[in-house]
Design an enzyme around this catalytic site. Sequence first.
Site, PDB file in Angstrom:
ATOM      1  N   GLU A  56      56.458 -17.154  91.259  1.00 23.04           N
ATOM      2  CA  GLU A  56      57.257 -16.584  92.334  1.00 23.04           C
ATOM      3  C   GLU A  56      58.736 -16.486  91.946  1.00 23.04           C
ATOM      4  O   GLU A  56      59.399 -15.490  92.224  1.00 23.04           O
ATOM      5  CB  GLU A  56      57.123 -17.436  93.611  1.00 23.04           C
ATOM      6  N   CYS A  88      58.755 -23.519  95.294  1.00 18.42           N
ATOM      7  CA  CYS A  88      58.658 -22.055  95.395  1.00 18.42           C
ATOM      8  C   CYS A  88      58.828 -21.611  96.850  1.00 18.42           C
ATOM      9  O   CYS A  88      59.327 -20.511  97.111  1.00 18.42           O
ATOM     10  CB  CYS A  88      57.332 -21.570  94.836  1.00 18.42           C
ATOM     11  N   ARG A 187      41.119 -20.501  69.898  1.00 15.76           N
ATOM     12  CA  ARG A 187      41.616 -21.790  69.389  1.00 15.76           C
ATOM     13  C   ARG A 187      43.089 -22.001  69.745  1.00 15.76           C
ATOM     14  O   ARG A 187      43.497 -23.111  70.070  1.00 15.76           O
ATOM     15  CB  ARG A 187      41.449 -21.845  67.867  1.00 15.76           C
ATOM     16  N   SER A 298      23.865 -32.020  73.524  1.00 18.55           N
ATOM     17  CA  SER A 298      24.271 -33.219  74.264  1.00 18.55           C
ATOM     18  C   SER A 298      25.245 -32.874  75.381  1.00 18.55           C
ATOM     19  O   SER A 298      25.096 -33.347  76.514  1.00 18.55           O
ATOM     20  CB  SER A 298      24.904 -34.240  73.309  1.00 18.55           C
TER      21      SER A 298
END
Length: 362
Positions: A56, A88, A187, A298
Amino acid sequence: MKFTTSDIAYMELALSLAAKGFGKTQPNPVVGCVIVKNGKIIGQGYHQKCGGAHAEVIALKNCKTNPKGATVYVTLDPCNHVGKTGKCTEALIQAGVKHVISATDDPHDKKHEGEKLLKKNGISFQRGLLNEESKLLLQPYLKWVSKKLPYVILKVATTLDGKIATANGVSRGITSEASAKEVHRLRANVDAILTGSGTAITDNPHLGVRHVKGSDPLRILLDSSLSTPANSLMFRDENCIIYTTSQAPKTHIQTLESKGIEVMNMGDSIELLPVLKDLFARGVYLLMIEAGSSVMTSFLNEGLADKYVQFIAPKLLGGEDSLTGFEGENPVDFSSVKELKNVEWKRFEEDMRVEGVYTIYS
């Protein structure tokens, strides 16, 4: 609550702006803002980094004309607390805007104090425009707040027949250069990448950012017996943490620690949830898993995976002993299938990327 087609278009723009902050704002949410006056956009912005100005404030600063009397479209309720930046809500009040339209509420403001303050100062407030779309964009943030755990992304590269490597573990060369570049972009936007000892030993992966601009994420290794060689690329610098067990040879631990690498002894076995809790405490909010089928399975079976990203190359490897991305018992039907939600497809040269989420946080 009625919104016009123009309202929707402005909020869609705000959402597209918010998405630009992915991977750069954590632990803050991604937020976009568009300011409209007399039917024209006069300012826009998005939260770019933690500690920096909020969406904002940036949008107000970018206004081409005086924002007094304008309508503000923001993807998350304006903050009403003082952290590294000011409120804000106060910035909007001081700017003299007339209306605020928010996509969704902030879990840090459950009593909607920000909304109350805006209304008290004569600013009309509406919430709920493209609420679901905003929630999807905020999934990592919503998990951080509710679970105090990293947002976990499983990343896999496969052939068309679902193979991740040959029977002897060779996986390089499956996907295109365009896919490789996209992986490096991913990444660059996460805090850490985790892999297992099998992948570390067989592939000797770099797990860094090379094809795009960005810093290397923290490298995480799960290695119960600490059998990964000390000269592996994983250990090229101290930007690495190893989780191991009491089976780890003390001499190997000393060698790695002398290189500045932290070695965490998890006792008799490595449990994933404690690892995630420890990483979160260290400031790891976005975690990508680039590992073999055992580690991937897993995370999936323990309900710790949030998002799935797969790059599919138009190649057929074949071979019943070739490796696949996941393992486990053979299901007899589809009753236990792990189904993705909000699936998206995108092409990278001849490859396809498919991504979706397992869990929706609210």
